[in-house]
Write an enzyme that holds these catalytic residues in place. Sequence first.
Site, short mmCIF file in Angstrom:
data_model
loop_
_atom_site.label_atom_id
_atom_site.label_comp_id
_atom_site.label_asym_id
_atom_site.label_seq_id
_atom_site.Cartn_x
_atom_site.Cartn_y
_atom_site.Cartn_z
N ASN A 116 -62.10 74.31 -9.48
CA ASN A 116 -60.64 74.36 -9.59
C ASN A 116 -60.14 72.92 -9.71
O ASN A 116 -60.12 72.19 -8.72
CB ASN A 116 -60.07 75.05 -8.34
CG ASN A 116 -58.55 75.04 -8.31
OD1 ASN A 116 -57.90 74.73 -9.32
ND2 ASN A 116 -57.97 75.39 -7.17
N TRP A 117 -59.76 72.54 -10.92
CA TRP A 117 -59.38 71.15 -11.16
C TRP A 117 -57.98 70.81 -10.67
O TRP A 117 -57.57 69.65 -10.68
CB TRP A 117 -59.49 70.83 -12.66
CG TRP A 117 -60.90 70.68 -13.15
CD1 TRP A 117 -62.04 70.89 -12.43
CD2 TRP A 117 -61.32 70.28 -14.45
NE1 TRP A 117 -63.14 70.66 -13.22
CE2 TRP A 117 -62.72 70.28 -14.46
CE3 TRP A 117 -60.64 69.93 -15.63
CZ2 TRP A 117 -63.47 69.94 -15.60
CZ3 TRP A 117 -61.36 69.60 -16.76
CH2 TRP A 117 -62.78 69.60 -16.73
N LYS A 118 -57.20 71.82 -10.33
CA LYS A 118 -55.81 71.62 -9.88
C LYS A 118 -55.04 70.78 -10.93
O LYS A 118 -55.29 70.96 -12.12
CB LYS A 118 -55.80 71.00 -8.48
CG LYS A 118 -56.68 71.83 -7.52
CD LYS A 118 -56.55 71.46 -6.09
CE LYS A 118 -57.46 72.36 -5.25
NZ LYS A 118 -57.33 72.13 -3.81
N HIS A 144 -53.66 81.17 -4.57
CA HIS A 144 -54.16 79.94 -3.94
C HIS A 144 -53.09 79.42 -2.96
O HIS A 144 -51.88 79.51 -3.23
CB HIS A 144 -54.45 78.88 -5.01
CG HIS A 144 -55.22 77.72 -4.47
ND1 HIS A 144 -54.63 76.74 -3.70
CD2 HIS A 144 -56.54 77.41 -4.53
CE1 HIS A 144 -55.55 75.87 -3.32
NE2 HIS A 144 -56.73 76.26 -3.82
N GLU A 150 -60.47 81.03 1.67
CA GLU A 150 -60.11 79.60 1.62
C GLU A 150 -59.22 79.26 2.81
O GLU A 150 -57.97 79.27 2.68
CB GLU A 150 -59.34 79.32 0.32
CG GLU A 150 -60.19 79.39 -0.92
CD GLU A 150 -59.89 78.20 -1.82
OE1 GLU A 150 -60.84 77.65 -2.37
OE2 GLU A 150 -58.72 77.80 -1.96
N GLY A 201 -58.80 70.50 0.52
CA GLY A 201 -58.17 69.29 -0.01
C GLY A 201 -58.35 68.04 0.84
O GLY A 201 -59.04 68.05 1.86
N SER A 247 -63.46 72.06 0.86
CA SER A 247 -64.32 70.90 1.11
C SER A 247 -65.81 71.18 0.83
O SER A 247 -66.68 70.70 1.56
CB SER A 247 -64.14 70.39 2.54
OG SER A 247 -62.81 70.00 2.77
N GLY A 255 -63.02 72.39 -5.28
CA GLY A 255 -61.88 71.60 -5.76
C GLY A 255 -62.31 70.21 -6.18
O GLY A 255 -62.84 70.00 -7.27
P1 PGA Z 1 -61.36 71.21 -2.13
O1 PGA Z 1 -60.39 72.37 -2.71
O2 PGA Z 1 -62.76 71.59 -2.52
O3 PGA Z 1 -60.88 69.97 -2.74
O4 PGA Z 1 -61.19 71.26 -0.63
C1 PGA Z 1 -60.78 73.71 -2.71
C2 PGA Z 1 -59.68 74.59 -3.25
O5 PGA Z 1 -58.50 74.35 -2.95
O6 PGA Z 1 -59.96 75.53 -4.00
#
Ligand code: PGA
Length: 253
Positions: free
Chosen positions: A9-11, A95, A165, A171, A213, A234
């Site tokens: 998930n590149w956001k 999400h 999640e 994040g 994470s 992420g």
């Molecule tokens: P992260 O994000 O791996 O950067 O913690 C995961 C997500 O929000 O899907």
Amino acid sequence: MAKKIIIGNWKMNPLDIKEASLILSEIARNREGFKNINVVVCPPVLFIERLSSLSKNRVIIGAQDFFFGDVGSYTGQISTKMLKLSGVKYVIAGHSEKRAVGDSDILINQKIRSSLSAGLKTVLCVGESVRDESGDYLSFIKNQIISDLDKIKKEWLKNLIIAYEPMWAIGKNAIRSADPADVLEASIFIKKILVELFGRDEGIKVPIIYGGSVDSNNCVNFLNQGKVDGLLVGRESLNPVNFIKILKSVNEI
Ligand code: PGA
């Protein structure tokens, strides 16, 4: 054995199509060896069409968000039909970063009914913001699932994936990544709710994945000890070297 599902998930990253193409090409170039995994990347929607043609099906392209309906007067929205025509096969709904800016369970449910009826693989994200000792977080997750999956037809379930999640593990501001034991507890609990909602035969088959994470050091433990069917990644999915390390470790399980 069912293939593992690894979704990047590149956001809202990277800044431009040039960098996005470089990351995607690097993942696609190394993807060949990983036969036991469905590798999915969800870039910003602006890059989807270009990356979809660049990937030539070596990497499955997904979308981070979408709207219900096919076409119509919905300013700023993008439909599942449009995404499908651009090569998208997976979509993410619910999400916590979308919930934080206004996606309600009612809206998420409308989106999910739209994407599942369109035949798109739909990843529903659920998870609590805090873990309290009295276990209230479990009823929080249960209520999310019940509301978000309201009026979902059994025949659509083959395209549903649930991502656990926990917000505290997601994040840059994550307190910590979850322990595999946390993930195991949540995945058993989610399966139990799905069985209650849809019956044993159907409910048990819905894949559960974990996100928060995830990196190349902890990824295998989530699958082996947490017993999930895949991962939603992420930050580490934007670094092709690290993402490929995750794919390699998972492929060897
Ligand atoms: P992260 O994000 O791996 O950067 O913690 C995961 C997500 O929000 O899907």
